[in-house]
Design an enzyme around this catalytic site. Structure first.
Site, mmCIF file in Angstrom:
data_model
loop_
_atom_site.group_PDB
_atom_site.id
_atom_site.type_symbol
_atom_site.label_atom_id
_atom_site.label_comp_id
_atom_site.label_asym_id
_atom_site.label_seq_id
_atom_site.Cartn_x
_atom_site.Cartn_y
_atom_site.Cartn_z
ATOM 1 N N GLU A 85 -17.301 4.935 -20.082
ATOM 2 C CA GLU A 85 -17.086 5.964 -20.944
ATOM 3 C C GLU A 85 -16.200 5.539 -21.966
ATOM 4 O O GLU A 85 -15.155 5.031 -21.831
ATOM 5 C CB GLU A 85 -16.371 7.197 -20.062
ATOM 6 C CG GLU A 85 -15.717 8.127 -20.902
ATOM 7 C CD GLU A 85 -16.563 9.027 -21.703
ATOM 8 O OE1 GLU A 85 -17.852 9.659 -21.202
ATOM 9 O OE2 GLU A 85 -16.660 9.204 -22.990
ATOM 10 N N CYS A 122 -17.661 19.211 -21.630
ATOM 11 C CA CYS A 122 -17.036 20.388 -20.551
ATOM 12 C C CYS A 122 -15.778 20.330 -20.439
ATOM 13 O O CYS A 122 -15.005 21.119 -20.712
ATOM 14 C CB CYS A 122 -17.951 20.465 -19.489
ATOM 15 S SG CYS A 122 -17.344 21.852 -18.409
ATOM 16 N N CYS A 155 -16.340 23.850 -22.283
ATOM 17 C CA CYS A 155 -16.155 24.867 -21.346
ATOM 18 C C CYS A 155 -14.680 25.124 -21.151
ATOM 19 O O CYS A 155 -14.372 26.510 -20.976
ATOM 20 C CB CYS A 155 -17.198 24.786 -20.222
ATOM 21 S SG CYS A 155 -18.583 23.701 -20.394
ATOM 22 N N LYS A 171 -12.447 25.863 -23.848
ATOM 23 C CA LYS A 171 -12.838 26.958 -24.434
ATOM 24 C C LYS A 171 -12.471 28.307 -23.783
ATOM 25 O O LYS A 171 -11.910 29.194 -24.029
ATOM 26 C CB LYS A 171 -14.305 27.156 -24.464
ATOM 27 C CG LYS A 171 -15.146 28.399 -25.103
ATOM 28 C CD LYS A 171 -15.593 29.390 -24.074
ATOM 29 C CE LYS A 171 -16.171 28.896 -22.871
ATOM 30 N NZ LYS A 171 -17.590 28.599 -22.985
ATOM 31 N N TYR A 187 -24.135 30.583 -28.796
ATOM 32 C CA TYR A 187 -23.132 30.461 -27.873
ATOM 33 C C TYR A 187 -21.779 30.154 -28.549
ATOM 34 O O TYR A 187 -20.752 30.999 -28.701
ATOM 35 C CB TYR A 187 -23.391 29.561 -26.723
ATOM 36 C CG TYR A 187 -24.339 29.718 -25.761
ATOM 37 C CD1 TYR A 187 -23.600 30.098 -24.414
ATOM 38 C CD2 TYR A 187 -25.651 29.415 -25.690
ATOM 39 C CE1 TYR A 187 -24.828 30.419 -23.376
ATOM 40 C CE2 TYR A 187 -26.491 29.582 -24.640
ATOM 41 C CZ TYR A 187 -25.975 30.160 -23.379
ATOM 42 O OH TYR A 187 -26.691 30.132 -22.527
ATOM 43 N N GLU A 245 -18.575 32.943 -29.224
ATOM 44 C CA GLU A 245 -17.482 32.421 -28.623
ATOM 45 C C GLU A 245 -16.165 32.238 -29.381
ATOM 46 O O GLU A 245 -15.105 32.607 -29.129
ATOM 47 C CB GLU A 245 -17.616 31.463 -27.434
ATOM 48 C CG GLU A 245 -18.648 31.785 -26.417
ATOM 49 C CD GLU A 245 -18.852 30.774 -25.267
ATOM 50 O OE1 GLU A 245 -19.412 31.256 -24.048
ATOM 51 O OE2 GLU A 245 -18.614 29.666 -25.547
ATOM 52 N N ASP A 257 -27.281 16.949 -21.011
ATOM 53 C CA ASP A 257 -27.532 17.451 -22.250
ATOM 54 C C ASP A 257 -28.754 16.331 -23.214
ATOM 55 O O ASP A 257 -29.397 16.526 -24.041
ATOM 56 C CB ASP A 257 -26.440 17.668 -23.074
ATOM 57 C CG ASP A 257 -25.692 18.761 -22.728
ATOM 58 O OD1 ASP A 257 -25.904 19.552 -21.772
ATOM 59 O OD2 ASP A 257 -24.812 19.246 -23.465
ATOM 60 N N HIS A 316 -16.880 50.565 -4.784
ATOM 61 C CA HIS A 316 -16.288 51.795 -5.747
ATOM 62 C C HIS A 316 -14.806 51.663 -6.031
ATOM 63 O O HIS A 316 -14.166 51.586 -4.962
ATOM 64 C CB HIS A 316 -16.973 53.212 -5.140
ATOM 65 C CG HIS A 316 -16.681 54.072 -6.474
ATOM 66 N ND1 HIS A 316 -17.121 54.185 -7.418
ATOM 67 C CD2 HIS A 316 -15.556 55.113 -6.026
ATOM 68 C CE1 HIS A 316 -16.666 55.356 -8.148
ATOM 69 N NE2 HIS A 316 -15.951 55.905 -7.475
ATOM 70 N N GLU A 376 -21.223 48.201 -9.201
ATOM 71 C CA GLU A 376 -21.903 49.092 -8.427
ATOM 72 C C GLU A 376 -23.058 49.527 -9.106
ATOM 73 O O GLU A 376 -24.085 50.060 -8.250
ATOM 74 C CB GLU A 376 -20.805 50.172 -7.959
ATOM 75 C CG GLU A 376 -20.477 51.012 -8.818
ATOM 76 C CD GLU A 376 -19.420 51.936 -8.161
ATOM 77 O OE1 GLU A 376 -19.820 52.767 -7.239
ATOM 78 O OE2 GLU A 376 -18.378 52.301 -9.032
HETATM 79 P P1 NDP Z 1 -27.189 27.465 -29.761
HETATM 80 O O1 NDP Z 1 -28.461 26.675 -29.620
HETATM 81 O O2 NDP Z 1 -26.573 28.326 -28.728
HETATM 82 O O3 NDP Z 1 -26.937 28.302 -31.267
HETATM 83 C C1 NDP Z 1 -27.394 27.476 -32.490
HETATM 84 C C2 NDP Z 1 -27.223 28.727 -33.581
HETATM 85 O O4 NDP Z 1 -27.314 27.842 -34.825
HETATM 86 C C3 NDP Z 1 -28.368 29.576 -33.570
HETATM 87 O O5 NDP Z 1 -27.975 30.729 -33.805
HETATM 88 C C4 NDP Z 1 -29.530 28.955 -34.536
HETATM 89 O O6 NDP Z 1 -30.308 29.833 -35.082
HETATM 90 C C5 NDP Z 1 -28.370 28.469 -35.550
HETATM 91 N N1 NDP Z 1 -28.979 27.264 -36.248
HETATM 92 C C6 NDP Z 1 -29.767 26.246 -35.926
HETATM 93 N N2 NDP Z 1 -30.057 25.345 -36.868
HETATM 94 C C7 NDP Z 1 -29.624 25.932 -37.987
HETATM 95 C C8 NDP Z 1 -29.457 25.530 -39.475
HETATM 96 N N3 NDP Z 1 -30.246 24.309 -39.746
HETATM 97 N N4 NDP Z 1 -29.060 26.388 -40.270
HETATM 98 C C9 NDP Z 1 -28.277 27.609 -39.887
HETATM 99 N N5 NDP Z 1 -28.295 27.753 -38.511
HETATM 100 C C10 NDP Z 1 -28.991 27.127 -37.448
HETATM 101 O O7 NDP Z 1 -26.274 26.238 -30.099
HETATM 102 P P2 NDP Z 1 -24.291 26.084 -30.099
HETATM 103 O O8 NDP Z 1 -24.118 24.974 -31.115
HETATM 104 O O9 NDP Z 1 -24.068 27.496 -30.267
HETATM 105 O O10 NDP Z 1 -24.113 25.443 -28.581
HETATM 106 C C11 NDP Z 1 -25.165 24.486 -28.044
HETATM 107 C C12 NDP Z 1 -25.381 24.645 -26.687
HETATM 108 O O11 NDP Z 1 -24.316 24.371 -25.837
HETATM 109 C C13 NDP Z 1 -25.738 25.729 -26.334
HETATM 110 O O12 NDP Z 1 -27.161 26.169 -26.503
HETATM 111 C C14 NDP Z 1 -25.477 26.039 -24.809
HETATM 112 O O13 NDP Z 1 -26.762 25.417 -24.096
HETATM 113 C C15 NDP Z 1 -24.311 25.376 -24.851
HETATM 114 N N6 NDP Z 1 -23.144 26.028 -24.659
HETATM 115 C C16 NDP Z 1 -23.039 27.067 -23.499
HETATM 116 C C17 NDP Z 1 -21.844 27.735 -23.510
HETATM 117 C C18 NDP Z 1 -21.790 28.447 -22.234
HETATM 118 O O14 NDP Z 1 -22.418 28.336 -21.093
HETATM 119 N N7 NDP Z 1 -21.173 29.734 -22.207
HETATM 120 C C19 NDP Z 1 -20.813 27.605 -24.611
HETATM 121 C C20 NDP Z 1 -20.955 26.980 -25.451
HETATM 122 C C21 NDP Z 1 -22.253 26.031 -25.198
HETATM 123 P P3 NDP Z 1 -31.625 30.277 -34.295
HETATM 124 O O15 NDP Z 1 -31.273 31.371 -33.393
HETATM 125 O O16 NDP Z 1 -32.231 30.965 -35.622
HETATM 126 O O17 NDP Z 1 -32.329 29.200 -33.946
#
Ligand code: NDP
Length: 457
Positions: free
Chosen positions: A34, A42, A47, A50, A177, A181, A302, A434, A439
């Site tokens: 690493e 995470c 996570c 966050k 996400y 968030e 990832d 309840h 529920e």
């Molecule tokens: P997401 O894939 O969730 O969202 C990316 C957003 O960016 C979408 O709204 C997308 O639009 C938009 N986007 C993508 N490309 C462009 C661009 N070129 N210009 C403008 N907007 C764009 O990614 P995040 O970065 O939010 O998070 C990455 C991943 O990490 C998540 O998908 C999830 O798997 C994980 N994660 C999980 C969490 C949890 O479990 N609670 C919390 C945080 C992250 P469009 O919808 O139109 O494609």
């Protein structure tokens, strides 16, 4: 001279750590490399911190409704205190992760690793060569930064946790996400918050009723939603950053954050020396056992571009170790993954959305909308949503979608019966607790509406 290992894991995040620990417990001589901090995205900048920041931001609303229960609260917030407390907890976890690796005998190496062939790994800082019967790539991903003028002025989720001070305002690009968030975290901490998103409603891919409910919740918290717009450029303007949007409007913000997705960490890894094939999206292509096109090299988490979620990476790492070091080939089922968005309101989902399910045959849709009891003494009008989608006439439960307090906790438990193939009758057999919000899931009488032959009835 090179040293020989049964397994060299590149990347000390959720997937890599689990795989290394399991492999070592099966007797494999294992090293994990690493270059940053053990724990990965995470634990260090995802996570875990966050969720701590989510907790911090939620006090605001509790203080808000406290008076309806007779409390008077005079509250103020100090960002450096939160950052320092977070750092203390992250350091504790990093230490625990390292100990958990070392206990079963994993060698933890802080260095940068480069693959030199199907069985070779070079340590850049130590200038050392390792020989590995198997290599596991678990290098995760990194935030995408759009190629626009001034992009370097913006932050990503890598920097957001350790900002020297809380900005007076923030513009967050993206509608997924991380965007929702962090928008609710910042809004909860008193920052004037805007989201700029290229689509027409946040959280594309989630059930439409919940997306609209979440959108209303974000707006109720004062978050400005700028839709069908992107950022064209950023320039420094005194202490602020001026963002120019695709519609030509320019506005200043205290900080700008990109949350427009993440890409797999494959650059400079030397994967080409072992003919490891990538997908069109730049992730490592793997089979159901997480094996790449090079038979001695596997990948989890990832970097494989499957589901970018910690529990999935952990499961992939575990099953990799079972397959390769415990003579027990086992493939991860990616078909039914529960997920939660720790926004405010919180969102939890598993299975098909209504739009998806309606294309799969006749379905019944059950929806409950109500004010969470916690708010019933206050003037807050926000509604919670619980939605169950089943095969026609109370058949198998196909999807469950929850918006509101505790949605993440609830969806984790709903994942158990759904993983067992539960029907509506199975849900109905459970006796309600309840008064709870959950529920509702076991007390639905008739469907709110149904789809027959593809048409909503
Ligand atoms: P997401 O894939 O969730 O969202 C990316 C957003 O960016 C979408 O709204 C997308 O639009 C938009 N986007 C993508 N490309 C462009 C661009 N070129 N210009 C403008 N907007 C764009 O990614 P995040 O970065 O939010 O998070 C990455 C991943 O990490 C998540 O998908 C999830 O798997 C994980 N994660 C999980 C969490 C949890 O479990 N609670 C919390 C945080 C992250 P469009 O919808 O139109 O494609």
């Amino acid at each position: 001279m090179s040293e020989a290992y049964d397994l060299v894991v590149i990347g000390g995040g959720s997937g890599g750590v689990r795989a290394a620990r399991m492999a070592a417990s099966y007797g494999a001589r294992t090293a994990i490399i690493e270059e940053f901090r053990v724990g990965g995205t995470c634990v260090i900048r995802g996570c875990v911190p966050k969720k701590l920041y989510v907790y911090a931001s939620r006090f605001n609303e509790l203080f808000d409704i406290a008076s309806s229960f007779g409390w008077q609260v005079d509250a103020s917030f100090d960002w450096p205190t939160l950052v320092a407390a977070k750092e203390k907890e992250i350091s504790r976890l990093e230490h625990a992760y390292t100990t958990n690796l070392e206990n079963p005998g994993v060698e933890v190496i802080k260095d940068r690793a480069v693959v030199t062939g199907p069985n070779g790994v070079h340590l850049v800082r130590a200038n050392r060569e390792l020989q590995a019967r198997h290599i596991l790539v678990a290098t995760g991903g990194q935030p995408i930064v759009p190629d626009i003028p001034g992009a370097e002025l913006a932050i990503t989720s890598n920097e957001v946790f350790d900002l020297p001070r809380l900005p007076h305002s923030i513009l967050i690009a993206g509608g997924g996400y991380i965007a929702v968030e962090f928008a609710t975290i910042f809004a909860g901490l008193g920052v004037n918050t805007s989201i700029v998103y290229r689509g027409d409603c946040v959280m594309r891919g989630f059930d439409d009723d919940l997306r609209r409910g979440l959108e209303a919740g974000l707006q109720e918290r004062g978050i400005r939603l700028i839709y069908q717009t992107t950022i064209k450029s950023l320039v420094q303007q005194g202490d602020d950053i001026a963002a120019t949007f695709s519609d030509g409007v320019t506005a200043p913000f205290g900080a700008v954050m990109f949350a427009v997705g993440r890409r797999p960490n494959v650059e400079g890894l030397g994967l080409e020396t072992a003919d490891v094939e990538l997908t069109a999206g730049g992730a490592i292509a793997v089979d159901e056992y997480s094996r790449s096109s090079c038979p001695s090299i596997y990948a989890v988490g990832d970097v494989t571009g499957r589901a970018a979620l910690t529990p999935v990476a952990i499961r992939e790492g575990w099953y990799f170790a079972e397959t390769v070091f415990n003579n027990n080939p086992i493939a991860v089922d990616h078909s039914l993954i529960p997920t939660a968005v720790f926004s405010e309101p919180e969102l939890g989902a598993i299975g098909l959305t209504e739009a998806e399910a309606a294309t799969h045959g006749d379905i019944d849709v059950y929806i409950a909308r109500f004010r969470p009891m916690m708010n019933s003494l206050s003037t807050r009008t926000e509604r919670m949503i619980l939605k169950l989608i089943t095969e026609a006439d109370g058949g198998k439960v196909l999807g469950c979608h929850i918006l509101g307090p505790g949605a993440g906790e609830m969806i984790q438990l709903v994942a158990i019966p759904m993983s067992m193939g539960a029907s509506k009758a199975d849900f109905d057999r459970a006796i309600a607790v309840h008064p709870t919000a959950a529920e509702e899931l076991v007390t639905f009488k008739g469907p709110t509406y149904v789809y027959r032959d593809g048409a909503k009835v």
